[in-house]
Motif scaffolding. Structure first.
Motif, PDB file in Angstrom:
ATOM      1  N   ASN A 145      35.700  34.892  33.651  1.00  0.00           N
ATOM      2  CA  ASN A 145      36.915  35.700  33.621  1.00  0.00           C
ATOM      3  C   ASN A 145      37.669  35.390  32.325  1.00  0.00           C
ATOM      4  O   ASN A 145      37.440  34.349  31.720  1.00  0.00           O
ATOM      5  N   PRO A 146      38.569  36.266  31.913  1.00  0.00           N
ATOM      6  CA  PRO A 146      39.252  36.030  30.633  1.00  0.00           C
ATOM      7  C   PRO A 146      40.021  34.707  30.606  1.00  0.00           C
ATOM      8  O   PRO A 146      40.588  34.278  31.604  1.00  0.00           O
ATOM      9  N   LEU A 147      40.024  34.118  29.419  1.00  0.00           N
ATOM     10  CA  LEU A 147      40.656  32.820  29.203  1.00  0.00           C
ATOM     11  C   LEU A 147      42.147  32.820  29.517  1.00  0.00           C
ATOM     12  O   LEU A 147      42.712  31.803  29.912  1.00  0.00           O
ATOM     13  N   ASN A 148      42.785  33.982  29.324  1.00  0.00           N
ATOM     14  CA  ASN A 148      44.238  33.988  29.517  1.00  0.00           C
ATOM     15  C   ASN A 148      44.660  34.161  30.973  1.00  0.00           C
ATOM     16  O   ASN A 148      45.846  34.288  31.270  1.00  0.00           O
ATOM     17  N   ALA A 188      36.021  29.950  25.184  1.00  0.00           N
ATOM     18  CA  ALA A 188      36.628  31.171  25.733  1.00  0.00           C
ATOM     19  C   ALA A 188      35.613  32.015  26.494  1.00  0.00           C
ATOM     20  O   ALA A 188      35.971  33.017  27.096  1.00  0.00           O
ATOM     21  N   MET A 189      34.342  31.619  26.437  1.00  0.00           N
ATOM     22  CA  MET A 189      33.317  32.407  27.103  1.00  0.00           C
ATOM     23  C   MET A 189      33.191  31.939  28.539  1.00  0.00           C
ATOM     24  O   MET A 189      32.426  31.031  28.867  1.00  0.00           O
ATOM     25  N   ALA A 193      48.755  41.022  28.703  1.00  0.00           N
ATOM     26  CA  ALA A 193      47.946  41.652  27.661  1.00  0.00           C
ATOM     27  C   ALA A 193      48.309  43.145  27.612  1.00  0.00           C
ATOM     28  O   ALA A 193      49.448  43.475  27.347  1.00  0.00           O
ATOM     29  N   GLY A 252      42.576  41.571  32.332  1.00  0.00           N
ATOM     30  CA  GLY A 252      42.120  41.004  33.600  1.00  0.00           C
ATOM     31  C   GLY A 252      40.615  41.050  33.784  1.00  0.00           C
ATOM     32  O   GLY A 252      39.866  41.504  32.921  1.00  0.00           O
ATOM     33  N   SER A 253      40.188  40.553  34.931  1.00  0.00           N
ATOM     34  CA  SER A 253      38.756  40.419  35.181  1.00  0.00           C
ATOM     35  C   SER A 253      38.065  41.776  35.288  1.00  0.00           C
ATOM     36  O   SER A 253      36.861  41.877  35.079  1.00  0.00           O
ATOM     37  N   HIS A 264      52.417  33.714  20.971  1.00  0.00           N
ATOM     38  CA  HIS A 264      51.058  33.773  21.532  1.00  0.00           C
ATOM     39  C   HIS A 264      50.671  32.401  22.089  1.00  0.00           C
ATOM     40  O   HIS A 264      50.155  32.282  23.205  1.00  0.00           O
ATOM     41  N   GLU A 265      50.933  31.383  21.307  1.00  0.00           N
ATOM     42  CA  GLU A 265      50.604  30.024  21.768  1.00  0.00           C
ATOM     43  C   GLU A 265      51.544  29.570  22.881  1.00  0.00           C
ATOM     44  O   GLU A 265      51.156  28.786  23.750  1.00  0.00           O
ATOM     45  N   TYR A 292      50.036  30.433  26.100  1.00  0.00           N
ATOM     46  CA  TYR A 292      49.006  29.481  26.535  1.00  0.00           C
ATOM     47  C   TYR A 292      49.604  28.137  26.950  1.00  0.00           C
ATOM     48  O   TYR A 292      49.092  27.478  27.857  1.00  0.00           O
TER      49      TYR A 292
END
Lengths: 553, 76
Positions: free
Chosen positions: A220-223, A216-217, A44, A50-51, A490-491, A494
Motif C-alpha cells: 500500500n502507499p507509503l503515505n 517506499a515499495m 494526496a 490510497g490503496s 511535505h516532510e 511524514y
C-alpha cells in the motif's frame, strides 16, 4: 528556536470525511445525495490516492442471479482469507454487507466504472476450484477519478493535499471537528463538523521492508500512516486486533497487492507445483496455495530448497493478454512496463514470487458496528478498518453517511472555544517540528521504529521480548517527539504520520503481550498453542484517562 | 529515479504534479517542467504517466525492484 508561523483557517461543514479513498468518497457521495454539506479531506489527491488509487480488478460481492443460494455462498466465503474477520463481524453484518454489494455494483456501473466483462458479470480469482467465485472482475483503473467526479457533481467539497491529524471533541466528548495541516504550504485548518468519518486506509508501516533500499515499495502507499486509527485511539475510540499482522505474497522485489490477478501455477525451479490445487493455469480460480498459507513460498526460499515461480505457461496468448489487462486494472502498469523493458514474456517465462514482510493488520483497527458507528458519538469509520477490500470500503462508507445523517439532523456545530485548546496544541506541535534546525528526519524515526518492531514483535514473539521492546519503543518514540524535524510541509506530513505510527506500534506491542496464544501470524514461543476459547472473539484496546485498557468480546 | 520527464515533450501543464499520490514532484513550480524532488518515495504506479496528456513521462525502474525470472524446464 524560531517558530515557523502557520496561517490557520477555520472551516465548517456538516460531515467531514477524513481520507478520500473509496470509503471516504462513497460516504461523501451518499451524504451529499441526502442533502448534507460535506467535505473530503485528503492528504494526496482523491483521483489517485490510497490503496485503490491506481485501480483494482476484483470486487467481492453477492449477485443473486449469479450465485443463487446465499447459504452456500457465505459458507464458501468463510473458508477464504479474512473468513475469520467475517466470523467476528457476525452473520448478520455479513448478510447485510453482501446484500448491499449488489447495489454498489449497479451504482458503479451506472457511474462509469465498468463492472461487466464481455457484457456479463465475470467472477474469477481468490477461489477454491469448484467452489463459489465471489470476486467480480471489473475495470477499476479509473475508479478514483470517476468517484471523485461523482462526488463533485453532488456538491461535495474536496480538499486535497491536507492531512487530518487530530480529532477534536466537544465538551460532551462528541466528535466535533478535525485539525489538519496543508501538505504543501505552511497552513493549518480547523474543521468544525457535526459528524466525522475516518477512512484513512491500511497502514503498511511498523515493520521493515524485506527489500532494503526500496522502502517506499510496499503493498500500500507509503503515505498511509494509520492517521485515522491513531486519532480515533487518542480520542477514546476502540481499536481491535492490532497485534494480528497482515501478510502478503506477490512478485519478488516489486512489492504489490494483486495476488488474485495472477492466473498461473506456483512452481519450484523444476516445474513442480508447490500446492495441491492446480496443475495448469486456471483463469477462473488462480492458484490459491498462497492464500492458504502465504508463508509456504517463504518455506521454500528460507530453507534454500528452491525459488518459487508464478508460471503462466499453458495460457493462450489471448488469455495472457486478458490477464495483463486485469493487472493494469489492478494498478500494475509499471510492473508490465518493467517486464517489457526486460523482454520478459510470461507466455513462456516464469516470474519469481515471494512472501512479503509482515504489516499492520488490514480488516482490523477502528471498531465500528453495522452502521459504521464507533463508540465515540458522531464518529464513524469505514474502509480497510473493516472487511472486504474495495467493496467493503464502498459499503461501509455508504453506511457511515446514512448513520451520520440521522445523527447530525438535530446537532449543531460546537462552539469554537471548545475545540480551540486541542487545535492550538496541534498547531504548536506542527510549528515546532518545522522550526527545529537539526534533528531526526522522519525516515530515521521510521527505520528505528521498524527495527524495534521487527526485533521484538516480529516473526516470533514472547513476553520477555515484548516487554523489553515496548520499553525501548517508548524511549525512541519520546525522543522522536522531541527531535523530529520537518524541512517543509511535505516532510511535516511524514513526521506527523510517524508519531501516529509510533502510537499504533505501541498498541501492537501491548496487545501482542496480552494475547497469550499463537494464531495466524501472531506466533508466541511462550504460548505456542491456539487458545480455542478465543475463537470468534476480538481483542480490543482503548485509552481511558491516558491508560490503555484491553478487553475481549 | 522513478518518473523521468522528457523536457522536449513536456507541455508544463502540471497535471502530474497535481495528481501524484506521493507528491514526489513536491515544490515543482507552475509553468515549469516538474522536478522529481522525492524519487525514493515513488510507488511506481504511474498516476503521473496515466495523467500526462503529452506522453512525456517514462520510468527508470530502480535496480532494487527488478523482478527475477527464468524459464522452467517445460518452457525451454
Amino acid at each position: 528556536m524560531e517558530t515557523q508561523k502557520f496561517s490557520v483557517e477555520w472551516r465548517d461543514t456538516d460531515f467531514l470525511c477524513v481520507g478520500g479513498g473509496i470509503a471516504g468518497l462513497m460516504a461523501a457521495i451518499n451524504a451529499a445525495e441526502q442533502g448534507m454539506d460535506c467535505v473530503v479531506l485528503e492528504k494526496a489527491d482523491t483521483r489517485r490516492s490510497g490503496s485503490g488509487g491506481l485501480g483494482n480488478d476484483h470486487f467481492i460481492c453477492y449477485i443473486p442471479e449469479v450465485h443463487g443460494d446465499y447459504a452456500t455462498f457465505i459458507s464458501d466465503i468463510m473458508k477464504l482469507q479474512n473468513g475469520d474477520r467475517l466470523r467476528q463481524m457476525g452473520p448478520e453484518w455479513a448478510k447485510s454487507f453482501f446484500m448491499k454489494t449488489w447495489d454498489i455494483v449497479r451504482l458503479w456501473d451506472e457511474w462509469g466504472i465498468p463492472m461487466k466483462h464481455d457484457g456479463g458479470y465475470y467472477f474469477a480469482g481468490h477461489a477454491v476450484p469448484g467452489r463459489t467465485r465471489a470476486f467480480l472482475k471489473y475495470n477499476g483503473i479509473d475508479q478514483k477519478p470517476i468517484l471523485t467526479k461523482q462526488a463533485r457533481k453532488r456538491g461535495v467539497k474536496i480538499h486535497n493535499r491536507a492531512m487530518g491529524y487530530e480529532l477534536l471533541l466537544d465538551d460532551q466528548g462528541r466528535a466535533a471537528g478535525v485539525f489538519a495541516i496543508d501538505t504543501r504550504e505552511y497552513k493549518a485548518y480547523v474543521y468544525r463538523a457535526k459528524a466525522v468519518c475516518l477512512g484513512t486506509g491500511a497502514p503498511n508501516g511498523v515493520f521493515p521492508n524485506a527489500n532494503r533500499g526500496a522502502w517506499a515499495m510496499r503493498t500500500n502507499p507509503l503515505n498511509l500512516t494509520g492517521d485515522g486509527r491513531a486519532m480515533a485511539y487518542r480520542a477514546g475510540a476502540e481499536l481491535c486486533n492490532m497485534e494480528m499482522p497482515g501478510l502478503h505474497a506477490g512478485v519478488k522485489y516489486f512489492c504489490r497487492n494483486g495476488q488474485a490477478t495472477w492466473e498461473g501455477v506456483l512452481r519450484d525451479r523444476d516445474g513442480v507445483p508447490i500446492g495441491p490445487f492446480l496443475e495448469k493455469p486456471d483463469p477462473l480460480y488462480g492458484d490459491i496455495t498462497m492464500e492458504v498459507n502465504k508463508r509456504h513460498i517463504e518455506s521454500y526460499t528460507k530453507s534454500a530448497r528452491s525459488p518459487v515461480y508464478m508460471d503462466m505457461t499453458g495460457l493462450s496468448r489471448e488469455q495472457l493478454d486478458l490477464m495483463e489487462h486485469w493487472l493494469r486494472q489492478e494498478g500494475n502498469s509499471t510492473l508490465l512496463r518493467h517486464f517489457r523493458q526486460e523482454g520478459i514474456d510470461m507466455i513462456d517465462t516464469a516470474v519469481e514470487f515471494s512472501t512479503y514482510v509482515l504489516k499492520l493488520p488490514i480488516s482490523s483497527g477502528i471498531v465500528f458496528n453495522g452502521g459504521s458507528e464507533t463508540c465515540v458519538p458522531g464518529l464513524y469509520a469505514a474502509g480497510d478498518e473493516g472487511y472486504g477490500g474495495i467493496s467493503g470500503a464502498a459499503v461501509t462508507g455508504w453506511w457511515a453517511a446514512d448513520s451520520a445523517r440521522a445523527y447530525a439532523a438535530d446537532k449543531s456545530l460546537a462552539d469554537a472555544g471548545q475545540l480551540r485548546p486541542k487545535a492550538e496544541e496541534c498547531l504548536n506541535l506542527a510549528e515546532e517540528l518545522c522550526a527545529r534546525e537539526d534533528g531526526a528526519h522522519w525516515l530515521e524515526a521510521r527505520m528505528a521504529m521498524e527495527n524495534i518492531a521487527w526485533d521484538y514483535c516480529g516473526d516470533l514473539r514472547s513476553h520477555a521480548m515484548l516487554e523489553a521492546g515496548l520499553a525501548h519503543l517508548r524511549r525512541v518514540h519520546a525522543r522522536a517527539r522531541e527531535t523530529l524535524r520537518a524541512e517543509n510541509p511535505h516532510e511535516l506530513m511524514y513526521c506527523l504520520g510517524m508519531l501516529n505510527l509510533f502510537e499504533l506500534a505501541e498498541t501492537m506491542f501491548l496487545m501482542a503481550d496480552e494475547r497469550r496464544e499463537s494464531r495466524g501470524q501472531h506466533r508466541r514461543v511462550d504460548y505456542p498453542l491456539q487458545n480455542l476459547m478465543l475463537d470468534g472473539k476480538r481483542h480490543f484496546i482503548r485509552k481511558n484517562g491516558g491508560e490503555a485498557v484491553m478487553s475481549w468480546r | 529515479m522513478p518518473p523521468v520527464i522528457n523536457k522536449d515533450k513536456c507541455i508544463r501543464c502540471g497535471q502530474c504534479v497535481d495528481v501524484c499520490p506521493m507528491d514526489v514532484f513536491y515544490s515543482s513550480k507552475k509553468g515549469e517542467t516538474p522536478v522529481v524532488r522525492y524519487p525514493d518515495e515513488c510507488w511506481h504506479a504511474e498516476a503521473c504517466a496515466l495523467q500526462c496528456p503529452a506522453g512525456a513521462i517514462d520510468f527508470r525502474i530502480p535496480l532494487t525492484i527488478m523482478v527475477p525470472f527464468r524459464k522452467l524446464p517445460h518452457e525451454r
